[in-house]
Scaffold this active site. Structure first.
Site, PDB file in Angstrom:
ATOM      1  N   CYS A  75       9.605   1.607   3.303  1.00 57.81           N
ATOM      2  CA  CYS A  75      10.496   0.494   3.655  1.00 57.81           C
ATOM      3  C   CYS A  75      11.915   0.985   3.865  1.00 57.81           C
ATOM      4  O   CYS A  75      12.740   0.286   4.436  1.00 57.81           O
ATOM      5  CB  CYS A  75      10.465  -0.549   2.550  1.00 57.81           C
ATOM      6  SG  CYS A  75      11.086   0.108   1.015  1.00 57.81           S
ATOM      7  N   GLU A  78       9.362  -4.332  12.947  1.00 57.47           N
ATOM      8  CA  GLU A  78       9.082  -3.192  12.068  1.00 57.47           C
ATOM      9  C   GLU A  78       7.763  -2.569  12.519  1.00 57.47           C
ATOM     10  O   GLU A  78       6.746  -3.255  12.613  1.00 57.47           O
ATOM     11  CB  GLU A  78       8.949  -3.666  10.617  1.00 57.47           C
ATOM     12  CG  GLU A  78       8.665  -2.519   9.654  1.00 57.47           C
ATOM     13  CD  GLU A  78       8.430  -2.982   8.219  1.00 57.47           C
ATOM     14  OE1 GLU A  78       7.702  -3.965   8.010  1.00 57.47           O
ATOM     15  OE2 GLU A  78       8.974  -2.333   7.308  1.00 57.47           O
ATOM     16  N   LYS A  82      -1.354  -7.169  -9.438  1.00 57.97           N
ATOM     17  CA  LYS A  82      -2.362  -7.190  -8.373  1.00 57.97           C
ATOM     18  C   LYS A  82      -1.915  -6.139  -7.350  1.00 57.97           C
ATOM     19  O   LYS A  82      -1.064  -6.382  -6.511  1.00 57.97           O
ATOM     20  CB  LYS A  82      -2.475  -8.573  -7.715  1.00 57.97           C
ATOM     21  CG  LYS A  82      -3.793  -8.760  -7.036  1.00 57.97           C
ATOM     22  CD  LYS A  82      -3.881  -8.938  -5.546  1.00 57.97           C
ATOM     23  CE  LYS A  82      -3.033  -8.495  -4.495  1.00 57.97           C
ATOM     24  NZ  LYS A  82      -3.589  -7.393  -3.681  1.00 57.97           N
ATOM     25  N   GLU A  94      -4.966  -3.868  -2.258  1.00 56.79           N
ATOM     26  CA  GLU A  94      -6.407  -3.577  -2.270  1.00 56.79           C
ATOM     27  C   GLU A  94      -6.696  -2.244  -1.584  1.00 56.79           C
ATOM     28  O   GLU A  94      -7.768  -1.674  -1.756  1.00 56.79           O
ATOM     29  CB  GLU A  94      -7.201  -4.718  -1.625  1.00 56.79           C
ATOM     30  CG  GLU A  94      -6.851  -5.059  -0.180  1.00 56.79           C
ATOM     31  CD  GLU A  94      -5.676  -6.035  -0.040  1.00 56.79           C
ATOM     32  OE1 GLU A  94      -4.722  -5.950  -0.840  1.00 56.79           O
ATOM     33  OE2 GLU A  94      -5.729  -6.863   0.879  1.00 56.79           O
ATOM     34  N   PHE A 118       0.799  -1.229   0.000  1.00 55.67           N
ATOM     35  CA  PHE A 118       0.000   0.000   0.000  1.00 55.67           C
ATOM     36  C   PHE A 118       0.833   1.282   0.000  1.00 55.67           C
ATOM     37  O   PHE A 118       0.347   2.339  -0.380  1.00 55.67           O
ATOM     38  CB  PHE A 118      -0.953   0.017   1.215  1.00 55.67           C
ATOM     39  CG  PHE A 118      -0.275   0.368   2.521  1.00 55.67           C
ATOM     40  CD1 PHE A 118      -0.026   1.700   2.854  1.00 55.67           C
ATOM     41  CD2 PHE A 118       0.133  -0.611   3.415  1.00 55.67           C
ATOM     42  CE1 PHE A 118       0.602   2.034   4.043  1.00 55.67           C
ATOM     43  CE2 PHE A 118       0.764  -0.282   4.604  1.00 55.67           C
ATOM     44  CZ  PHE A 118       1.005   1.049   4.913  1.00 55.67           C
ATOM     45  N   SER A 158       5.234  -7.058   3.264  1.00 54.63           N
ATOM     46  CA  SER A 158       5.785  -7.388   4.582  1.00 54.63           C
ATOM     47  C   SER A 158       6.559  -8.712   4.525  1.00 54.63           C
ATOM     48  O   SER A 158       6.324  -9.549   3.646  1.00 54.63           O
ATOM     49  CB  SER A 158       4.639  -7.487   5.592  1.00 54.63           C
ATOM     50  OG  SER A 158       3.729  -8.477   5.161  1.00 54.63           O
TER      51      SER A 158
HETATM   52  P1  NAD Z   1       1.422  -6.704   2.964  1.00 49.36           P
HETATM   53  O1  NAD Z   1       2.452  -7.773   3.004  1.00 49.36           O
HETATM   54  O2  NAD Z   1       0.338  -6.749   3.974  1.00 49.36           O
HETATM   55  O3  NAD Z   1       0.675  -6.688   1.535  1.00 49.36           O
HETATM   56  C1  NAD Z   1       1.398  -6.641   0.333  1.00 49.36           C
HETATM   57  C2  NAD Z   1       0.602  -7.348  -0.768  1.00 49.36           C
HETATM   58  O4  NAD Z   1       0.404  -8.714  -0.394  1.00 49.36           O
HETATM   59  C3  NAD Z   1      -0.783  -6.748  -0.989  1.00 49.36           C
HETATM   60  O5  NAD Z   1      -1.029  -6.700  -2.376  1.00 49.36           O
HETATM   61  C4  NAD Z   1      -1.721  -7.735  -0.284  1.00 49.36           C
HETATM   62  O6  NAD Z   1      -2.968  -7.851  -0.921  1.00 49.36           O
HETATM   63  C5  NAD Z   1      -0.985  -9.048  -0.368  1.00 49.36           C
HETATM   64  N1  NAD Z   1      -1.187  -9.888   0.826  1.00 49.36           N
HETATM   65  C6  NAD Z   1      -1.460  -9.469   2.092  1.00 49.36           C
HETATM   66  N2  NAD Z   1      -1.550 -10.519   2.931  1.00 49.36           N
HETATM   67  C7  NAD Z   1      -1.328 -11.625   2.180  1.00 49.36           C
HETATM   68  C8  NAD Z   1      -1.272 -13.025   2.478  1.00 49.36           C
HETATM   69  N3  NAD Z   1      -1.467 -13.486   3.706  1.00 49.36           N
HETATM   70  N4  NAD Z   1      -1.021 -13.883   1.466  1.00 49.36           N
HETATM   71  C9  NAD Z   1      -0.803 -13.429   0.216  1.00 49.36           C
HETATM   72  N5  NAD Z   1      -0.839 -12.117  -0.121  1.00 49.36           N
HETATM   73  C10 NAD Z   1      -1.094 -11.220   0.836  1.00 49.36           C
HETATM   74  O7  NAD Z   1       2.208  -5.305   3.015  1.00 49.36           O
HETATM   75  P2  NAD Z   1       1.595  -3.845   3.135  1.00 49.36           P
HETATM   76  O8  NAD Z   1       1.068  -3.666   4.516  1.00 49.36           O
HETATM   77  O9  NAD Z   1       0.718  -3.544   1.985  1.00 49.36           O
HETATM   78  O10 NAD Z   1       2.928  -2.955   2.941  1.00 49.36           O
HETATM   79  C11 NAD Z   1       3.811  -2.638   3.981  1.00 49.36           C
HETATM   80  C12 NAD Z   1       4.987  -3.578   4.029  1.00 49.36           C
HETATM   81  O11 NAD Z   1       5.672  -3.584   2.780  1.00 49.36           O
HETATM   82  C13 NAD Z   1       6.032  -3.162   5.051  1.00 49.36           C
HETATM   83  O12 NAD Z   1       6.481  -4.309   5.726  1.00 49.36           O
HETATM   84  C14 NAD Z   1       7.143  -2.554   4.215  1.00 49.36           C
HETATM   85  O13 NAD Z   1       8.438  -2.601   4.788  1.00 49.36           O
HETATM   86  C15 NAD Z   1       7.080  -3.418   3.007  1.00 49.36           C
HETATM   87  N6  NAD Z   1       7.695  -2.772   1.856  1.00 49.36           N
HETATM   88  C16 NAD Z   1       8.915  -3.238   1.472  1.00 49.36           C
HETATM   89  C17 NAD Z   1       9.576  -2.638   0.423  1.00 49.36           C
HETATM   90  C18 NAD Z   1      10.926  -3.136  -0.018  1.00 49.36           C
HETATM   91  O14 NAD Z   1      11.374  -2.701  -1.065  1.00 49.36           O
HETATM   92  N7  NAD Z   1      11.589  -3.997   0.717  1.00 49.36           N
HETATM   93  C19 NAD Z   1       8.976  -1.558  -0.260  1.00 49.36           C
HETATM   94  C20 NAD Z   1       7.723  -1.121   0.145  1.00 49.36           C
HETATM   95  C21 NAD Z   1       7.089  -1.740   1.218  1.00 49.36           C
END
Ligand code: NAD
Length: 496
Positions: A281, A382, A173, A176, A149, A226
């Site tokens: 991140c 985090e 994808k 959401e 997000f 994450s």
């Molecule tokens: P998230 O992991 O909750 O969601 C990311 C994506 O995965 C979304 O599209 C979501 O629909 C999907 N998703 C969520 N839960 C899932 C599951 N159980 N199984 C399969 N798919 C699932 O992350 P977020 O809250 O949207 O974003 C924040 C996180 O992203 C933080 O941890 C941040 O550090 C990380 N991030 C990392 C980088 C990097 O380059 N390392 C860059 C941006 C964000």
């Protein structure tokens, strides 16, 4: 109520699902839209359309691909403010910051425009008598991306321009929680002349992610989000023999040495810790002031953090906006309570913030904990909000040992005027992206982005050379067109 569509065959296409995720404005808490959780039938239909588009796109000349990317770049520039507005609206980050993040995404499109040069292979003649050898890089087929997000445009733009430039078709994808900006980008790409079904968008949650992972027609999965989900995507995709790059969470440390320019370091830290309300991140969430600067460092840090203007995303004076959702705000407040109960000293308390007219928004002010220790939850995990932990250390060795012992390895930085310290840090820190007197060392598009340790699963980072490697498959050809006939032989061929 705005209903978000999928993007299929060059146009917005409503989903037939009965299952939706509601979206609430981060600034006011008002419900404004709903994201569909697309059905397995819709997924199947999209994949079939993309399968038939892939061959033609892979055979499209490099110059043609490059010229479409150039037009796409120009259209993004023309629609820059509108795209940034969507980012601010759905994510909540302030408009100037939204523009900055879009610019960083645009740089990847710029880089991808150079695809004719980037896909040049190697060719050696006479590797044996009358034998030549060469490498080509071919597209994978259908590649998919799953994004978080916090960067509604930039993170998808790390992926799809590179994949498509390499001759793949790409299924996105998006999160959401922020579904709209990538839709606008898809419309612009289509307007630039991208053929239908080369770039499609399907909305949904874990159920759609699982369809992507399990689809035999999808060759690669790019994930950013994450760490627990990155681990899941990596291990599940491997079961289906997919190429996978999965970037996870972070806990980025900044080391401030006694010989650093303190003003510079604190200014850098303020932006890195509290920009985008800490939802980056590459945010710095741990500061390690070394030795006798600790008191002046904390005084200056508090003074500057106190003067950050938190406010509505489009207010020109605002420097920091709200968090993404109510649930995320509750999570951050729980971390602050945990920090207090575990004995950290709360120097600045963001919970007290209240904004007139935005009482239902997800605002939390800049928060600073002092005397944090490595066994505390707020140090280990985090937080992903505007909460900075300060761990006081006696010397450089203690600082680098702490950075290296942490489970995450995304970014880090050191502020110093010593070339020796800078060089030692560069060589010995176990982190993927390192800043020397630079607070947020996000590499330019022609380098690759990615961390170490539990911040990445899979061997390829985003964009740059690693992006090209990821979205292509190498083939090595050894050929002989003339020369002496070879007698039959059962021994392993060697080249003479
Ligand atoms: P998230 O992991 O909750 O969601 C990311 C994506 O995965 C979304 O599209 C979501 O629909 C999907 N998703 C969520 N839960 C899932 C599951 N159980 N199984 C399969 N798919 C699932 O992350 P977020 O809250 O949207 O974003 C924040 C996180 O992203 C933080 O941890 C941040 O550090 C990380 N991030 C990392 C980088 C990097 O380059 N390392 C860059 C941006 C964000």
């Amino acid at each position: 109520m705005l209903e978000i569509n999928n993007f299929i065959s060059g146009k917005k296409t409503p989903s037939e699902t009965k299952n939706f995720v509601s979206l609430y404005k981060p600034t006011t808490g008002e419900e404004y839209a709903r994201t569909p959780v697309s059905t397995p039938e819709e997924f199947k239909n999209i994949i079939n359309l993309m399968k038939s588009a892939q061959k033609n796109w892979a055979e499209t000349t490099l110059m043609k691909r490059s010229s479409i990317l150039f037009k796409f770049k120009n259209l993004i520039e023309k629609n820059f403010d509108e795209l940034a507005k969507i980012i601010s609206y759905e994510h909540g980050k302030v408009f100037s910051d939204a523009k900055g993040s879009l610019q960083r995404g645009l740089e990847v499109v710029d880089f991808a425009c150079g695809i004719p040069h980037l896909l040049k292979g190697s060719h050696s003649i006479n590797v044996g008598t009358n034998v030549d050898s060469f490498d080509i890089r071919q597209p994978l087929g259908i590649s998919a991306g799953i994004t978080p997000f916090n960067f509604p445009a930039m993170v998808p733009m790390w992926m799809f321009p590179m994949s498509i430039a390499c001759g793949n078709v790409f299924l996105l994808k998006p999160s959401e929680k922020v579904p709209q900006c990538s839709m606008k980008l898809a419309e612009l790409f289509s307007e630039a002349g991208l053929p239908d079904n080369v770039f499609n968008i399907i909305h949904g949650d874990k159920s759609v992610v699982d369809l992507i992972i399990q689809s035999p027609d999808i060759a690669s999965v790019s994930f950013v989000g994450s760490t627990p989900v990155a681990k899941y995507i990596y291990s599940e995709s491997a079961k289906y023999n997919k190429k996978v790059q999965a970037l996870g969470g972070a806990k980025n440390h900044m080391v401030i040495m006694e010989d650093a320019n303190l003003e510079d370091a604190v200014n850098g830290l303020i932006g890195a810790a509290f920009g985008s309300a800490g939802e980056r991140c590459m945010a710095t969430s741990v500061a390690l002031p070394v030795g006798k600067i600790q008191k002046p460092f904390m005084d200056l840090l508090k003074q500057k953090a106190n003067s950050i203007i938190v406010g509505e995303s489009f207010d020109k004076n605002s420097e920091m906006g709200p968090l993404i959702t109510k649930e995320h705000k509750t999570k951050i407040l729980t971390y602050i309570e945990t920090g207090i109960s575990e004995g950290a000293l709360l120097e600045l308390d963001g919970r007290k913030l209240s904004l007139k007219g935005f009482e239902n928004g997800n605002f939390v002010g800049p928060t600073i904990f002092n005397n944090v220790t490595k066994d505390m939850t707020i140090y280990k995990e985090e937080i992903f909000g505007p909460v900075l932990s300060v761990v006081n250390v006696e010397n450089y060795k203690q600082a680098i040992d702490l950075v290296n012992a942490h489970e995450f390895g995304n970014g880090t930085s050191v502020y110093t005027s010593s070339g020796n310290i800078a060089r030692d840090f560069t060589n010995n820190v176990k982190i993927g992206m390192v800043g020397i007197n630079i607070p947020i060392p996000v590499p330019m598009a022609f380098y690759s982005f990615g961390g170490w340790k539990n911040s990445i699963f899979g061997s390829n980072g985003m964009h740059g050379e690693e992006g090209i490697n990821f979205y292509t498959r190498r083939k090595t050809i050894t050929s002989k067109w003339s020369g002496t006939n070879i007698d039959p032989s059962l021994t392993m061929p060697t080249i003479k």
